[in-house]
Every structure is written in C-alpha cells, then in structure tokens.
Design a protein around this motif. Structure first.
Motif, mmCIF file in Angstrom:
data_model
loop_
_atom_site.group_PDB
_atom_site.id
_atom_site.type_symbol
_atom_site.label_atom_id
_atom_site.label_comp_id
_atom_site.label_asym_id
_atom_site.label_seq_id
_atom_site.Cartn_x
_atom_site.Cartn_y
_atom_site.Cartn_z
ATOM 1 N N THR A 48 1.453 -12.158 3.598
ATOM 2 C CA THR A 48 0.345 -12.330 2.663
ATOM 3 C C THR A 48 -0.792 -13.054 3.359
ATOM 4 O OG1 THR A 48 1.748 -12.394 0.688
ATOM 5 C CG2 THR A 48 -0.407 -13.438 0.519
ATOM 6 N N ALA A 49 -2.009 -12.542 3.216
ATOM 7 C CA ALA A 49 -3.198 -13.214 3.725
ATOM 8 C C ALA A 49 -4.021 -13.709 2.554
ATOM 9 C CB ALA A 49 -4.025 -12.274 4.604
ATOM 10 N N ILE A 50 -4.393 -14.982 2.599
ATOM 11 C CA ILE A 50 -5.287 -15.578 1.603
ATOM 12 C C ILE A 50 -6.684 -15.565 2.189
ATOM 13 C CG2 ILE A 50 -5.799 -17.618 0.225
ATOM 14 C CD1 ILE A 50 -2.852 -18.426 0.535
ATOM 15 N N VAL A 51 -7.622 -14.915 1.508
ATOM 16 C CA VAL A 51 -8.978 -14.756 2.024
ATOM 17 C C VAL A 51 -9.983 -15.177 0.955
ATOM 18 C CG1 VAL A 51 -8.320 -12.885 3.592
ATOM 19 C CG2 VAL A 51 -9.142 -12.336 1.296
ATOM 20 N N GLY A 52 -11.226 -15.388 1.406
ATOM 21 C CA GLY A 52 -12.297 -15.764 0.503
ATOM 22 C C GLY A 52 -13.375 -16.485 1.269
ATOM 23 N N PRO A 53 -14.539 -16.716 0.665
ATOM 24 C CA PRO A 53 -15.633 -17.399 1.362
ATOM 25 C C PRO A 53 -15.300 -18.861 1.636
ATOM 26 C CG PRO A 53 -16.183 -17.062 -0.953
ATOM 27 C CD PRO A 53 -14.899 -16.317 -0.710
ATOM 28 N N HIS A 225 -0.103 -7.878 1.777
ATOM 29 C CA HIS A 225 -0.580 -8.328 0.468
ATOM 30 C C HIS A 225 -1.767 -9.260 0.688
ATOM 31 C CE1 HIS A 225 0.136 -9.164 -3.838
ATOM 32 N NE2 HIS A 225 -0.183 -10.412 -3.584
ATOM 33 N N LEU A 226 -2.817 -9.094 -0.096
ATOM 34 C CA LEU A 226 -3.987 -9.968 -0.034
ATOM 35 C C LEU A 226 -4.092 -10.781 -1.319
ATOM 36 C CD1 LEU A 226 -6.935 -7.792 1.400
ATOM 37 C CD2 LEU A 226 -5.377 -9.303 2.643
ATOM 38 N N VAL A 227 -4.478 -12.043 -1.161
ATOM 39 C CA VAL A 227 -4.882 -12.888 -2.282
ATOM 40 C C VAL A 227 -6.330 -13.274 -2.019
ATOM 41 C CG1 VAL A 227 -4.574 -15.121 -3.412
ATOM 42 C CG2 VAL A 227 -2.579 -13.749 -2.791
ATOM 43 N N VAL A 228 -7.231 -12.853 -2.893
ATOM 44 C CA VAL A 228 -8.662 -13.078 -2.704
ATOM 45 C C VAL A 228 -9.116 -14.148 -3.690
ATOM 46 C CG1 VAL A 228 -10.952 -12.015 -2.584
ATOM 47 C CG2 VAL A 228 -8.909 -10.638 -2.086
ATOM 48 N N LEU A 229 -9.674 -15.234 -3.160
ATOM 49 C CA LEU A 229 -10.137 -16.337 -3.993
ATOM 50 C C LEU A 229 -11.655 -16.371 -4.050
ATOM 51 C CD1 LEU A 229 -7.840 -19.338 -2.922
ATOM 52 C CD2 LEU A 229 -7.486 -17.694 -4.781
ATOM 53 N N LYS A 230 -12.174 -16.795 -5.183
ATOM 54 C CA LYS A 230 -13.600 -17.045 -5.356
ATOM 55 C C LYS A 230 -13.751 -18.275 -6.244
ATOM 56 C CE LYS A 230 -17.898 -15.165 -7.249
ATOM 57 N NZ LYS A 230 -18.512 -14.059 -8.049
ATOM 58 N N LEU A 234 -8.639 -16.740 -8.875
ATOM 59 C CA LEU A 234 -8.167 -15.484 -8.317
ATOM 60 C C LEU A 234 -9.164 -14.374 -8.636
ATOM 61 C CD1 LEU A 234 -5.779 -14.089 -6.865
ATOM 62 C CD2 LEU A 234 -4.865 -13.559 -9.139
ATOM 63 N N ALA A 235 -9.703 -13.749 -7.572
ATOM 64 C CA ALA A 235 -10.601 -12.611 -7.745
ATOM 65 C C ALA A 235 -9.834 -11.295 -7.710
ATOM 66 C CB ALA A 235 -11.682 -12.617 -6.664
ATOM 67 N N ALA A 236 -8.794 -11.219 -6.886
ATOM 68 C CA ALA A 236 -7.983 -10.006 -6.786
ATOM 69 C C ALA A 236 -6.724 -10.332 -6.001
ATOM 70 C CB ALA A 236 -8.750 -8.873 -6.097
ATOM 71 N N ALA A 237 -5.685 -9.530 -6.207
ATOM 72 C CA ALA A 237 -4.446 -9.649 -5.436
ATOM 73 C C ALA A 237 -3.768 -8.295 -5.409
ATOM 74 C CB ALA A 237 -3.515 -10.700 -6.045
ATOM 75 N N GLY A 238 -3.216 -7.957 -4.240
ATOM 76 C CA GLY A 238 -2.522 -6.687 -4.114
ATOM 77 C C GLY A 238 -2.561 -6.181 -2.691
ATOM 78 N N ALA A 239 -2.071 -4.968 -2.495
ATOM 79 C CA ALA A 239 -2.104 -4.350 -1.177
ATOM 80 C C ALA A 239 -3.549 -4.134 -0.753
ATOM 81 C CB ALA A 239 -1.361 -3.019 -1.202
ATOM 82 N N PRO A 240 -3.885 -4.348 0.537
ATOM 83 C CA PRO A 240 -5.280 -4.204 0.979
ATOM 84 C C PRO A 240 -5.909 -2.878 0.568
ATOM 85 C CG PRO A 240 -3.978 -5.177 2.725
ATOM 86 C CD PRO A 240 -3.015 -4.809 1.637
ATOM 87 N N ALA A 241 -5.190 -1.777 0.728
ATOM 88 C CA ALA A 241 -5.752 -0.462 0.394
ATOM 89 C C ALA A 241 -6.016 -0.313 -1.096
ATOM 90 C CB ALA A 241 -4.807 0.641 0.869
ATOM 91 N N ASP A 242 -5.335 -1.100 -1.920
ATOM 92 C CA ASP A 242 -5.487 -0.981 -3.370
ATOM 93 C C ASP A 242 -6.658 -1.804 -3.913
ATOM 94 O OD1 ASP A 242 -3.298 0.678 -3.428
ATOM 95 O OD2 ASP A 242 -1.885 -0.914 -3.990
ATOM 96 N N ILE A 243 -7.000 -2.915 -3.241
ATOM 97 C CA ILE A 243 -7.982 -3.823 -3.857
ATOM 98 C C ILE A 243 -9.261 -4.002 -3.053
ATOM 99 C CG2 ILE A 243 -6.134 -5.113 -4.996
ATOM 100 C CD1 ILE A 243 -6.684 -7.376 -2.938
#
Length: 288
Positions: A48-53, A225-230, A234-243
């Motif tokens: 899982t990668a946690i990403v965001g600004p 799996h990505l966890v996108v924070l803003k 939580l802005a989005a979570a799921g497989a990279p190709a899906d979100i």
C-alpha cells in the motif's frame, strides 16, 4: 409433518492477516487536527502506498498506525485488535517501522545497527542466539548489505544507508513493514533500487508493506493499493488503475494532467499538462 428449518448461525469474518484499519481516527499536534475522522483499511498481503500533497497528513497517519502518536479520537486495529491494547513488545513483533530520516547512532557499523532489530525478541532470560544471528544474516543478505556489515553507517551512500535501515526492520522478523518516504533524498537510481527491494520483500518474503511516497508514478507502479489523502481526510482508496485519474489529481494536487498507461508496466502514469495548456486554463502556478 416436515421438520422446522434451522437457521445457520452467522459468524464474523476474520480479517486478512496483517490488515491495518482505522475507525474515526483523529490525530492532532496540540490543538491542530492533522488527520480527522479517518476510516480506511490497508489490506494485508499487499503493498500500500499513502500519497497526497505536502502537509496532508501522510507521515502523521503512519505515526498513528505505529502507535508513535496517540489518537485524539477513534482507533487503529491490526487484524481486528486495537493496537493500543497490545504491549509495546508484542506490537514490535508484528510490525517494523522505517521512520523518515532516521537518526543513526554515532560510529555504529551496519551489522551492529541491524542487530538492534532483534530487541523485541530479547530478554534477560534469552541472550543472543543462533536464531538472532541467522535473522541478522538473512536481513543483510536480502538487502544487499552483507558486504557492508563492518562499514560505519555514517560512511555509506544514501542508498546504502537506506538499505541498512531496511535491514534493521527486516531483522525484527515481522510480516508487516511500514516505511515513511523511503526514497527521500535519493537519486533516481537509488530510488528504484529501494523500491525494487520493497517489491522483492513483498513477492519473495511475503511481507505486507505500507509506505509513504511522493511520486505518483512510482506509487502506481509499485503499489497494489493506494490511499490518497487531502487535508487529513480520505480522498480515495483502491487499486491504482481503479482510482487514479485526471479528476482525482486535479482535486487533490490541483494539477491539470493526463493519466495514461505507463509504457513499461501499463500502470497509470500522471503526465502534467504543458505550461501553455496550464496557463490557458488559468493555473495560478503559471505566471501570465
């Protein structure tokens, strides 16, 4: 007379091994809420990668997941069990952490550093054992630092030093590894070396990995799996190709882009629009 049908009792499904989850998690520094009301599941058996600004709460979330920062509200669970009800030693046997910019003890050798990873397995009644040494040797072997074992850590290159710290986390012999920006301050070659090592640890050693990354292309390429924070939510979570798409990147990072298949891997690749196109859309980061 036909027999009365009996109902089959239902049971609560068991979470996958090494699954982390948060429930209404609030993390604060003083009165400032950095992560607020977060409900998210980080799957076991995945990367899982946690990403965001910047300043969105990525590293703060990792601190909360590892109990380095106590929640102001909500909870964190590992395989359904509240981590704050576990002893420190028991938790250290379940998860290993590579913090951002770890502080290396003065004049310590690579092997001595890696041996520190065996601390959760030590006690007054169990001195250093063959099993401890075997765990250290395997960690050095897996991270490609075996030939560096007698070198001082402060004399290593950035990539070598990062591998030594990952070896320490491996020597803990945990199935769950959490890495806070493991590629920071590394050049591209060493970034790829570290991420390739993470991928190998997942596929060959069956480790579950959670890591904070800045580069969206690398996150999409190496993570399941990505966890996108803003702004701490939580802005989005799921497989990279899906979100991962242009709308999400615009909403979270305020960047106009195209998302295309990576020509090497087919995973999503974020390509920011050119300066002229961004100027035409009124991007405030591009002077008129």
């Amino acid at each position: 007379m036909s027999p009365t049908p009996t109902s089959t009792p239902t049971s609560t499904p068991t979470p996958p091994a090494n699954q982390l989850s948060t429930h209404g998690l609030d993390l604060r520094y003083g009165d400032k809420v950095v992560v607020g009301g977060l409900d998210v599941t980080l799957p076991g058996g995945a990367v899982t990668a946690i990403v965001g600004p910047n300043a969105c709460g990525k590293s703060t979330l990792l601190r909360g997941l590892t109990r380095l920062l106590a929640p102001a509200g909500g909870s964190v669970a590992l395989d359904g069990a509240d981590i704050h009800r576990m002893s420190a030693r028991a938790l250290a046997r379940r998860m290993g952490l590579l913090p951002q910019q770890p502080v290396t003890p003065d004049a310590i050798t690579v092997e001595a550093l890696v041996r520190l990873g065996r601390y959760p397995h030590q006690s007054f009644l169990s001195p250093w054992s063959e099993a401890d040494q075997a765990a250290v040797d395997e960690a050095l072997e897996r991270t490609g630092t075996k030939e560096l074992r007698d070198r001082s850590v402060d004399r290593l290159s950035g990539g070598q030093r990062q591998r030594a710290w990952i070896a320490l986390a491996l020597a803990q012999d945990t199935e769950l590894l959490l890495l806070d920006e493991p590629t920071t301050f590394l050049d591209l070659r060493h970034q790829l070396d570290v991420l390739d090592l993470v991928a190998d640890l997942h596929t060959e050693a069956d480790r579950t990995v959670v890591m904070v990354l800045h580069d969206l292309g690398q996150a999409a390429r190496y993570a399941d799996h990505l966890v996108v924070l803003k702004d701490g939510r939580l802005a989005a979570a799921g497989a990279p190709a899906d979100i991962l798409d242009a709308d999400l990147v615009k909403d979270v990072f305020d960047v106009d882009c195209r998302v295309i298949p990576d020509p090497e891997t087919g995973t999503p690749l974020v390509v920011p629009k050119g300066r002229t196109a961004r100027r035409a859309t009124g991007d405030p980061a591009v002077p008129a």
